[in-house]
Scaffold this motif. Structure first.
Motif, short mmCIF file in Angstrom:
data_model
loop_
_atom_site.label_atom_id
_atom_site.label_comp_id
_atom_site.label_asym_id
_atom_site.label_seq_id
_atom_site.Cartn_x
_atom_site.Cartn_y
_atom_site.Cartn_z
N GLU A 214 44.03 81.28 68.45
CA GLU A 214 43.88 81.36 69.91
C GLU A 214 42.72 80.49 70.35
O GLU A 214 41.60 80.61 69.85
N LEU A 215 42.98 79.60 71.29
CA LEU A 215 41.95 78.70 71.78
C LEU A 215 41.02 79.44 72.73
O LEU A 215 41.41 80.40 73.40
N PRO A 216 39.76 78.98 72.82
CA PRO A 216 38.82 79.66 73.72
C PRO A 216 39.16 79.38 75.17
O PRO A 216 39.67 78.32 75.52
N SER A 217 38.89 80.36 76.03
CA SER A 217 39.00 80.12 77.46
C SER A 217 37.70 79.48 77.93
O SER A 217 36.69 79.50 77.22
N GLN A 218 37.72 78.90 79.10
CA GLN A 218 36.55 78.19 79.58
C GLN A 218 35.37 79.15 79.71
O GLN A 218 35.44 80.17 80.38
N GLY A 219 34.27 78.81 79.03
CA GLY A 219 33.07 79.61 79.12
C GLY A 219 33.00 80.77 78.16
O GLY A 219 32.03 81.52 78.17
N CYS B 201 32.33 89.10 65.44
CA CYS B 201 30.95 89.47 65.78
C CYS B 201 30.73 89.36 67.29
O CYS B 201 30.44 88.27 67.81
N PRO B 202 30.86 90.47 68.00
CA PRO B 202 30.64 90.44 69.46
C PRO B 202 29.22 90.02 69.83
O PRO B 202 29.01 89.42 70.88
N ALA B 203 28.26 90.33 68.96
CA ALA B 203 26.87 89.99 69.27
C ALA B 203 26.66 88.48 69.34
O ALA B 203 25.90 87.98 70.17
N CYS B 204 27.34 87.75 68.46
CA CYS B 204 27.19 86.29 68.44
C CYS B 204 28.11 85.60 69.44
O CYS B 204 27.72 84.60 70.05
N PHE B 205 29.32 86.12 69.60
CA PHE B 205 30.35 85.36 70.31
C PHE B 205 30.88 86.04 71.57
O PHE B 205 31.77 85.51 72.22
N GLY B 206 30.33 87.20 71.92
CA GLY B 206 30.85 87.92 73.07
C GLY B 206 30.30 87.48 74.41
O GLY B 206 30.75 87.93 75.45
N GLY B 207 29.32 86.58 74.40
CA GLY B 207 28.71 86.15 75.65
C GLY B 207 29.56 85.14 76.40
O GLY B 207 30.57 84.64 75.90
N LEU C 52 31.70 80.69 55.57
CA LEU C 52 30.92 80.49 56.80
C LEU C 52 30.66 81.86 57.40
O LEU C 52 31.60 82.64 57.62
N ILE C 53 29.39 82.18 57.65
CA ILE C 53 29.03 83.49 58.19
C ILE C 53 28.17 83.31 59.44
O ILE C 53 27.57 82.26 59.65
N CYS C 54 28.10 84.36 60.25
CA CYS C 54 27.23 84.33 61.42
C CYS C 54 25.83 84.80 61.00
O CYS C 54 25.60 85.18 59.86
N ARG C 55 24.91 84.82 61.94
CA ARG C 55 23.52 85.17 61.60
C ARG C 55 23.36 86.66 61.27
O ARG C 55 22.31 87.08 60.79
N HIS C 56 24.41 87.45 61.52
CA HIS C 56 24.38 88.87 61.17
C HIS C 56 25.08 89.13 59.84
O HIS C 56 25.45 90.27 59.53
N GLU D 264 39.11 84.85 70.90
CA GLU D 264 39.11 86.30 70.66
C GLU D 264 38.81 86.62 69.20
O GLU D 264 38.15 87.62 68.90
N ILE D 265 39.28 85.79 68.27
CA ILE D 265 39.07 86.08 66.86
C ILE D 265 37.58 86.08 66.52
O ILE D 265 37.11 86.89 65.71
N LEU D 266 36.81 85.20 67.15
CA LEU D 266 35.37 85.18 66.91
C LEU D 266 34.69 86.41 67.52
O LEU D 266 33.79 86.99 66.92
N ILE D 267 35.14 86.79 68.70
CA ILE D 267 34.57 87.97 69.35
C ILE D 267 34.84 89.22 68.51
O ILE D 267 33.99 90.10 68.39
N GLN D 268 36.04 89.28 67.91
CA GLN D 268 36.36 90.42 67.05
C GLN D 268 35.48 90.43 65.80
O GLN D 268 35.07 91.49 65.33
#
Length: 244
Positions: free
Chosen positions: A1-6, A16-22, A126-130, A10-14
């Motif tokens: 799923e491609l990101p929406s503008q801004g 790690c919401p802390a890193c990618f939910g903004g 590849l991991i996020c900072r958490h 969704e896969i990234l938000i799932q």
């Protein structure tokens, strides 16, 4: 799923919401950027080719397809033949050469794992900072070639909004940074070495790539991949004989 503008995909938000939910991105790389990730290769997670492949019954979400990784490798080869005019490195070439000579991860041809009987010789993560795993690639070459890490970074950027700035921590981030500055556009990307490996680099390199000396990185040290491999240690024997 491609990101929406801004916003991120969704896969990234799932993951790690802390890193990618903004929804606010574009923080300058000089101030630490928007997202910190780390990557590393591990050659203990092999797979015997005699174990075979299982019937396809699910769509891969964590692992990048081999064709996608190989396409990046071909792109790197073509780019090397016609390098773009990248930005001038802030680290002297002599220091980069010393770092390159000191670390095995730079030498993609150096055999780190036997290919006898194995179709996959390791994993790149590849991991996020958490310390949450985002994506993996199977390593199917004897050495840790640059295409694996670049494929992971490229896939990550395909799921981020275009204004997002990313800092990638990698054992030999200085070498990969110099490579990408010659063959790719890296205006939204900055590299740093992992904290533990930083002190094995030349001092001139540390001044630019040591995460402890980079403004805005805070406590991001890039060593979360070691925690991941520690959690995965009991899977090593199982993975060798799994049908994948």
């Amino acid at each position: 799923e491609l990101p929406s503008q801004g916003s991120c995909a969704e896969i990234l938000i799932q993951h790690c919401p802390a890193c990618f939910g903004g929804v606010s991105f574009g923080r300058s790389l000089d101030k630490g950027g928007d997202i910190h990730v780390a990557m590393d290769g591990n050659f203990h997670h092999c797979h015997r080719h005699l174990a075979g492949d299982s019937p396809s019954f699910y769509e891969l979400s964590y692992f990048l397809p081999k064709a996608q990784v190989d396409a990046i490798g071909q792109h790197i080869t073509r780019a090397h033949q016609h390098p773009s005019k990248g930005s001038q490195s802030t680290v002297p070439d002599e220091a980069i050469d010393q770092c390159e000579a000191s670390y095995e991860a730079v030498d993609g041809q150096k055999q780190k794992a036997s290919t006898d009987g194995f179709d996959n010789t390791g994993l790149m993560a590849l991991i996020c900072r958490h310390d949450i795993p985002l994506f993996f690639t199977n390593i199917d070459t004897p050495g840790e070639q640059q295409k694996y890490g670049i494929a992971l970074i490229d896939h990550l950027f395909s799921l981020l909004p275009p204004q997002a700035n990313v800092v990638v921590l990698y054992d030999v981030g200085c070498i990969l940074s110099c490579l990408l500055s010659r063959v790719f556009i890296t205006s939204c990307l900055r590299f740093a070495t992992t904290a533990m490996h930083a002190y094995g680099h030349e001092w001139a390199c540390q001044l630019v790539y040591n995460p402890c000396l980079i403004s805005g990185l805070g406590l991001s040290d890039g060593e979360g991949t070691e925690h991941l491999w520690s959690h995965f240690i009991k899977l090593i024997g199982i993975e060798c004989v799994l049908s994948v």
